[in-house]
Design an enzyme around this catalytic site. Structure first.
Site, mmCIF file in Angstrom:
data_model
loop_
_atom_site.group_PDB
_atom_site.id
_atom_site.type_symbol
_atom_site.label_atom_id
_atom_site.label_comp_id
_atom_site.label_asym_id
_atom_site.label_seq_id
_atom_site.Cartn_x
_atom_site.Cartn_y
_atom_site.Cartn_z
ATOM 1 N N GLY A 266 0.861 -1.178 0.000
ATOM 2 C CA GLY A 266 0.000 0.000 0.000
ATOM 3 C C GLY A 266 0.897 1.227 0.000
ATOM 4 N N ARG A 303 -2.083 10.425 11.035
ATOM 5 C CA ARG A 303 -0.964 9.511 11.304
ATOM 6 C C ARG A 303 -0.059 9.957 12.461
ATOM 7 N NH1 ARG A 303 2.676 8.558 7.972
ATOM 8 N NH2 ARG A 303 2.953 6.382 8.505
ATOM 9 N N TYR A 307 -0.225 7.272 15.312
ATOM 10 C CA TYR A 307 0.912 6.338 15.353
ATOM 11 C C TYR A 307 2.219 6.983 15.818
ATOM 12 C CZ TYR A 307 -2.160 3.878 12.018
ATOM 13 O OH TYR A 307 -3.211 3.284 11.391
ATOM 14 N N CYS A 334 -9.916 21.170 18.000
ATOM 15 C CA CYS A 334 -9.966 21.257 19.455
ATOM 16 C C CYS A 334 -9.621 19.920 20.096
ATOM 17 C CB CYS A 334 -11.307 21.821 19.901
ATOM 18 S SG CYS A 334 -11.364 23.561 19.467
HETATM 19 C C1 LIG Z 1 -2.913 -2.599 4.935
HETATM 20 C C2 LIG Z 1 -2.592 -3.884 4.313
HETATM 21 C C3 LIG Z 1 -1.527 -3.978 3.414
HETATM 22 C C4 LIG Z 1 -0.629 -2.824 3.051
HETATM 23 O O1 LIG Z 1 0.219 -2.393 4.061
HETATM 24 P P1 LIG Z 1 1.292 -1.261 3.691
HETATM 25 O O2 LIG Z 1 2.047 -1.047 4.937
HETATM 26 O O3 LIG Z 1 0.523 -0.040 3.295
HETATM 27 O O4 LIG Z 1 2.121 -1.786 2.582
HETATM 28 C C5 LIG Z 1 -1.327 -5.194 2.790
HETATM 29 N N1 LIG Z 1 -2.106 -6.269 3.055
HETATM 30 C C6 LIG Z 1 -3.124 -6.207 3.924
HETATM 31 C C7 LIG Z 1 -3.944 -7.404 4.160
HETATM 32 C C8 LIG Z 1 -3.398 -5.023 4.593
HETATM 33 O O5 LIG Z 1 -4.414 -4.981 5.468
#
Ligand SMILES: *Cc1c(COP(=O)(O)O)cnc(C)c1O
Length: 411
Positions: A266, A303, A307, A334
């Site tokens: 991702g 984020r 995190y 706020c």
């Molecule tokens: C969120 C997710 C990803 C991607 O994670 P990244 O850190 O953004 O690469 C891949 N596989 C599954 C099943 C996820 O839930």
């Protein structure tokens, strides 16, 4: 690391033309990351399944599709967005966590491959489809990996996947219903840099896979770490891809036939392509510290507060990188909504080129989990989004109006 333009277009002119807060994405950067990924895996055909929860704008999904990147989705709505972007159901994998069986049925009805992540749903899938619909099973390999505890998904206490210690139960259900397990899947977590972690998880999955005879697919998930600043490099994709490729080829040789390898990045594909443009609303010289207030907050980019994530922040209106001032960069919500965190996840101050109220303050690495995690908290509008492609900027999500906030409300 500050940059003042994308494909020749000034960040300040983007802010002027489209307003702020604004998410800006660089299509060339996404294409570059796709090709880095493809080039890192050698010796077999690789399928990239973009984990689209990172960024589901239809323009981004279409860009992925145009570059032969398939989708991994985690909700029926993401699946629908994929179909709207032109994907076939068969190019989409549904990898949900603990969902109602109606969502699984929906995915099957669209021709998507489903990744099952608990024994209860495995049993229901067997009852409903027997051997007629192939499935994938998500395994929890009991491996620790991820930038912080909230984004680790494969350790023993993680809610995700079926424990690697429940192989007998899995085989029992699969046997009883004559199910076709087309693939096994694992996803270790996010922001993983260390090749050893990927290796451990892959080894655990390969070892587990020996007892499944119908496999076509091994899905090793995503989680490849991206660089957040020059002092904080990302994963060495060439090295990790090479290692995973070799381990996969060795597994296929032992298994007795070639399988297909899937990965699900991702963040790796979209994080660095995104820049978040905001405007300085106030420079507050408090006796204790100097706050830089900007016209956005954790409602638009959560984020850091969620995190403790690091985002590189710079003044896009001032290229003087000699005279600087330290600011704690904060939002207008706020809540305490600090944007400036150090690499250990603590709030800090950042040295920025001197900021005047009205300057454009930019944040890097905003392409993944930025807009998709945004909310209407404090009843503020979501940001607009722009894609830069072929040297031209085009709006891919317009700014909201009051109408959007009240559309579904009733007296
Ligand atoms: C969120 C997710 C990803 C991607 O994670 P990244 O850190 O953004 O690469 C891949 N596989 C599954 C099943 C996820 O839930």
């Amino acid at each position: 690391m500050a940059y003042f333009s994308i494909q020749g277009i000034q960040l300040t002119s983007l802010a002027k033309d489209f307003g702020t807060p604004l998410y800006v994405y660089d299509a060339d950067k996404i294409r570059e990351k796709i090709s880095v990924l493809r080039g890192s895996f050698q010796g077999f055909p690789l399928s990239i399944k973009y984990a689209c929860k990172a960024n589901t704008n239809l323009a981004i999904l279409r860009l992925m599709r145009a570059n032969n990147v398939d989708l991994d989705v985690v909700s029926p709505q993401e699946l629908e967005l994929g179909l709207l972007a032109g994907y076939e159901g068969s190019q989409i994998t549904f990898t949900p966590s603990g969902v109602d069986f109606t969502e699984i049925e929906f995915a099957v009805s669209k021709g998507a491959m489903v990744n099952l992540d608990n024994l209860s749903v495995l049993e229901k899938f067997g009852q409903a489809y027997g051997s007629s619909v192939p499935c994938l099973i998500r395994i929890k390999p009991h491996v620790f990996g991820g930038g912080n505890s909230k984004i680790m998904t494969a350790h023993p206490e993680s809610k995700f996947g079926i424990s690697i210690h429940q192989k007998e139960e899995i085989l029992d259900i699969v046997g009883r219903y004559g199910m076709k397990v087309a693939g096994l899947h694992q996803h270790t977590g996010s922001d993983i840099k260390d090749g050893k972690t990927f290796q451990q998880a892959a080894t655990a999955l390969f070892d587990f896979a020996k007892d499944f005879k119908d496999l076509d697919i091994i899905d090793l998930g995503g989680g490849f770490k991206v660089p957040y600043s020059p002092e904080d490099p990302g994963v060495n994709m060439q090295e990790v891809g090479g290692m995973m490729s070799q381990a996969f080829l060795d597994f296929c040789a032992a298994y007795g036939r070639p399988l297909r390898l899937w990965i699900e990045p991702g963040k790796f594909l979209v994080s660095e392509a995104g820049t978040f443009l905001t405007q300085a609303t106030v420079v507050k010289r408090d006796p204790v510290k100097t706050f830089l207030g900007i016209n956005t907050g954790l409602n638009h980019l959560i984020r850091p507060m969620m995190y403790g994530s690091y985002h590189y922040i710079f003044n896009a209106s001032n290229a003087n990188d000699v005279e600087k001032e330290s600011y704690r960069v904060v939002g207008n919500i706020c809540e305490t909504d600090t944007f400036s965190f150090d690499f250990e996840g603590n709030q800090n101050e950042r040295a920025l080129s001197i900021v005047k109220e009205g300057d454009i303050i930019a944040m890097a690495n905003a392409g993944a989990y930025g807009f998709t995690m945004a909310s209407h908290y404090n009843a503020r509008f979501l940001p607009a989004e722009v894609l830069i492609d072929g040297g031209k900027a085009r709006i891919i999500r317009v700014r909201e109006t009051m109408e959007d906030l009240i559309r579904n409300q009733r007296d």
